[in-house]
Design a protein around this motif. Structure first.
Motif, PDB file in Angstrom:
ATOM      1  N   LEU A  21      57.104  54.375  39.274  1.00 39.54           N
ATOM      2  CA  LEU A  21      56.571  53.329  40.146  1.00 39.54           C
ATOM      3  C   LEU A  21      55.062  53.449  40.366  1.00 39.54           C
ATOM      4  O   LEU A  21      54.346  52.441  40.263  1.00 39.54           O
ATOM      5  N   PRO A  22      54.510  54.634  40.664  1.00 37.48           N
ATOM      6  CA  PRO A  22      53.052  54.694  40.844  1.00 37.48           C
ATOM      7  C   PRO A  22      52.284  54.266  39.596  1.00 37.48           C
ATOM      8  O   PRO A  22      51.256  53.589  39.699  1.00 37.48           O
ATOM      9  N   ALA A  23      52.770  54.661  38.415  1.00 34.40           N
ATOM     10  CA  ALA A  23      52.076  54.290  37.184  1.00 34.40           C
ATOM     11  C   ALA A  23      52.180  52.794  36.924  1.00 34.40           C
ATOM     12  O   ALA A  23      51.227  52.158  36.454  1.00 34.40           O
ATOM     13  N   ILE A  24      53.340  52.214  37.222  1.00 38.08           N
ATOM     14  CA  ILE A  24      53.527  50.770  37.061  1.00 38.08           C
ATOM     15  C   ILE A  24      52.582  50.006  37.981  1.00 38.08           C
ATOM     16  O   ILE A  24      51.956  49.005  37.590  1.00 38.08           O
ATOM     17  N   GLN A  25      52.461  50.456  39.223  1.00 38.59           N
ATOM     18  CA  GLN A  25      51.558  49.795  40.163  1.00 38.59           C
ATOM     19  C   GLN A  25      50.111  49.898  39.684  1.00 38.59           C
ATOM     20  O   GLN A  25      49.343  48.933  39.798  1.00 38.59           O
ATOM     21  N   ALA A  26      49.741  51.057  39.140  1.00 36.58           N
ATOM     22  CA  ALA A  26      48.385  51.217  38.615  1.00 36.58           C
ATOM     23  C   ALA A  26      48.146  50.305  37.413  1.00 36.58           C
ATOM     24  O   ALA A  26      47.070  49.717  37.274  1.00 36.58           O
ATOM     25  N   LEU A  27      49.156  50.160  36.550  1.00 33.73           N
ATOM     26  CA  LEU A  27      49.035  49.270  35.395  1.00 33.73           C
ATOM     27  C   LEU A  27      48.825  47.834  35.844  1.00 33.73           C
ATOM     28  O   LEU A  27      47.967  47.118  35.304  1.00 33.73           O
ATOM     29  N   ARG A  28      49.580  47.391  36.820  1.00 37.62           N
ATOM     30  CA  ARG A  28      49.426  46.018  37.314  1.00 37.62           C
ATOM     31  C   ARG A  28      48.024  45.797  37.877  1.00 37.62           C
ATOM     32  O   ARG A  28      47.394  44.761  37.637  1.00 37.62           O
ATOM     33  N   ASP A  42      45.268  43.110  36.526  1.00 43.61           N
ATOM     34  CA  ASP A  42      44.752  42.088  37.435  1.00 43.61           C
ATOM     35  C   ASP A  42      43.237  42.165  37.565  1.00 43.61           C
ATOM     36  O   ASP A  42      42.589  41.162  37.882  1.00 43.61           O
ATOM     37  N   GLN A  43      42.662  43.352  37.331  1.00 42.97           N
ATOM     38  CA  GLN A  43      41.203  43.475  37.327  1.00 42.97           C
ATOM     39  C   GLN A  43      40.613  42.706  36.149  1.00 42.97           C
ATOM     40  O   GLN A  43      39.526  42.137  36.235  1.00 42.97           O
ATOM     41  N   ALA A  44      41.353  42.725  35.031  1.00 40.93           N
ATOM     42  CA  ALA A  44      40.842  42.094  33.812  1.00 40.93           C
ATOM     43  C   ALA A  44      41.122  40.597  33.776  1.00 40.93           C
ATOM     44  O   ALA A  44      40.414  39.844  33.112  1.00 40.93           O
ATOM     45  N   GLU A  45      42.177  40.163  34.493  1.00 40.86           N
ATOM     46  CA  GLU A  45      42.590  38.767  34.414  1.00 40.86           C
ATOM     47  C   GLU A  45      43.317  38.399  35.697  1.00 40.86           C
ATOM     48  O   GLU A  45      44.086  39.200  36.230  1.00 40.86           O
ATOM     49  N   ALA A  46      43.114  37.218  36.188  1.00 42.51           N
ATOM     50  CA  ALA A  46      43.729  36.796  37.445  1.00 42.51           C
ATOM     51  C   ALA A  46      45.240  36.933  37.382  1.00 42.51           C
ATOM     52  O   ALA A  46      45.870  36.626  36.364  1.00 42.51           O
ATOM     53  N   ALA A  47      45.843  37.378  38.472  1.00 46.97           N
ATOM     54  CA  ALA A  47      47.281  37.638  38.509  1.00 46.97           C
ATOM     55  C   ALA A  47      48.109  36.389  38.269  1.00 46.97           C
ATOM     56  O   ALA A  47      49.253  36.469  37.831  1.00 46.97           O
ATOM     57  N   GLU A  48      47.551  35.205  38.557  1.00 52.47           N
ATOM     58  CA  GLU A  48      48.350  33.995  38.402  1.00 52.47           C
ATOM     59  C   GLU A  48      48.533  33.597  36.944  1.00 52.47           C
ATOM     60  O   GLU A  48      49.358  32.733  36.633  1.00 52.47           O
ATOM     61  N   ALA A  59      57.341  45.324  41.021  1.00 49.72           N
ATOM     62  CA  ALA A  59      55.907  45.579  41.151  1.00 49.72           C
ATOM     63  C   ALA A  59      55.128  45.051  39.953  1.00 49.72           C
ATOM     64  O   ALA A  59      53.946  44.717  40.070  1.00 49.72           O
ATOM     65  N   LEU A  60      55.787  44.951  38.811  1.00 49.25           N
ATOM     66  CA  LEU A  60      55.095  44.622  37.582  1.00 49.25           C
ATOM     67  C   LEU A  60      54.980  43.124  37.334  1.00 49.25           C
ATOM     68  O   LEU A  60      53.942  42.632  36.887  1.00 49.25           O
ATOM     69  N   LEU A  61      56.053  42.391  37.607  1.00 46.73           N
ATOM     70  CA  LEU A  61      56.104  40.989  37.199  1.00 46.73           C
ATOM     71  C   LEU A  61      55.557  40.054  38.265  1.00 46.73           C
ATOM     72  O   LEU A  61      56.041  40.041  39.407  1.00 46.73           O
TER      73      LEU A  61
END
Length: 392
Positions: free
Chosen positions: A275-282, A286-292, A313-315
């Protein structure tokens, strides 16, 4: 392990070691430190786990992995000893690594903890005077404990009298445990802040370099790695500033935000598997591209991981994911995942194989990058398939 090493006349006493524990980022920190040591001209080794394609990846002698014949010969020779001392497979490979490092005449070896720390096979090394802590989070709870504090206590078990340990920011529960254990063990604990950035470079005082490891999370990992290298200098190892810059720029750690091509289609490989790694990946994405923006995923999650929380957390609401089995490992099925997280229905589909999932995901992505994540074993299987090409 100690008894087995004694029977081998203690190969672990023939080289010094740096040891790194934690939940996420251990491999990156170890890779950075090892690269700086090599750039300094030191005869240095590296021990990491797990591997992606070959067991040889786990044992690096200088800048090269141990050869397959050499590892096969070592494991064969050590089998009787392993049976006599009832060693686990990981302990046997660690034993082989220590023997290989000693035989190669290495000066200094960087050791990544396999699991926990207090009882890890790498912790039998007697000269671990410089220690590091990557970010500590929830993982392997079935073995290490069900709270951050319990997990941190296991990882803090690497601390020893007179050692100097370096840690980046931690969750409050983990930080409290590390501080308490440092006092109890008679070790010194140094806290470092994430490095700053300038024009895409990482900056630490007068040092500045373009990181060879992508992602903002490497600001944290590089800070710990730099702290470890500077601690080694305090202990008498000659590591010039230029070697640090050169090593950190040249360091490579695959399957972490790694861009590749599959049948001409762009993929991003990331071994986030808790879970922590998945949250960091998201956060990275999102830093590189808007979450929407709609994103397509190919995911495989081992059965002992909290897949419902990870996928939630990912999707993003508009994302789609194809869930695949992880070859040779028990893993989450679509039915089990939707039973635990019914709100994900409509965003998840099942595929029988990686090839099928990648075909569907890349077709749906319309030329946009598909992200493959959830398990290092899944990415290892994809790399072994030989279907990937390097990205521009």
């Amino acid at each position: 392990m100690r008894s087995a090493l004694a029977d081998l006349d203690h190969p672990e006493r023939r080289f010094a070691a740096v040891q790194v524990a934690g939940t996420n980022g251990k491999g990156s920190i170890c890779t950075l430190v090892h690269a700086a040591l090599l750039a300094s001209g030191l005869h240095a080794g590296l021990y990491t786990s797990p591997h992606l394609v070959s067991w040889c990846e786990r044992i690096r002698l200088g800048d090269q992995p141990i050869s397959a014949p050499a590892l096969r010969r070592l494991l064969s020779d050590l089998q009787p000893l392993a049976r006599r001392h009832d060693l686990t497979p990981f302990e046997l490979v660690t034993l082989a690594a220590f023997q290989a490092f000693a035989d190669a005449g290495l000066d200094l070896v960087v050791l990544e903890v396999g699991l926990g720390g207090r009882l890890d096979a790498t912790t039998v090394h007697p000269e671990r005077q410089v220690l590091g802590f990557a970010a500590i989070g929830m993982d392997h709870a079935e073995v290490l404990g069900s709270t951050i504090a319990a997990i941190a206590a296991e990882k803090a078990g690497i601390l020893s009298p007179g050692s100097l340990a370096v840690s980046g920011p931690q969750e409050p529960e983990a930080a409290y445990v590390l501080r308490r254990r440092a006092v109890e063990s008679g070790s010194t604990l140094l806290w470092v802040d994430p490095l700053s950035t300038n024009g895409g470079d990482l900056v630490a005082g007068h040092l500045r370099w373009r990181s060879g490891l992508p992602g903002l999370v490497q600001r944290h990992n590089a800070a710990v790695a730099l702290g470890l290298v500077r601690a080694l200098r305090q202990r008498g190892w000659r590591i010039p500033d230029q070697a640090i810059v050169e090593g950190f720029e040249n360091a490579r750690w695959p399957a972490r935000l790694q861009p590749v091509l599959w049948q001409g289609q762009p993929l991003l490989l990331d071994g986030a598997h808790n879970l922590p790694a998945i949250q960091a990946l998201r956060r990275e994405l999102d830093q590189a591209e808007a979450a929407e923006h709609r994103r397509c995923w190919v995911l495989g999650v081992l059965a002992n991981k909290p897949a419902p929380a990870m996928v939630r957390a990912l999707l993003a609401p508009s994302d789609r994911a194809w869930l695949v089995p992880v070859p040779e490992h028990p893993c989450w099925s679509l039915e089990a995942l939707l039973a635990a997280a019914p709100e994900l229905s409509g965003r998840l589909e099942a595929s029988a194989s990686l090839t099928e999932a990648l075909g569907a995901a890349t077709a749906s992505a319309g030329g946009r990058t598909v992200v493959v994540a959830g398990s290092l074993y899944l990415i290892g299987a994809l790399i072994r398939s030989g279907s990937l090409q390097e990205s521009g």
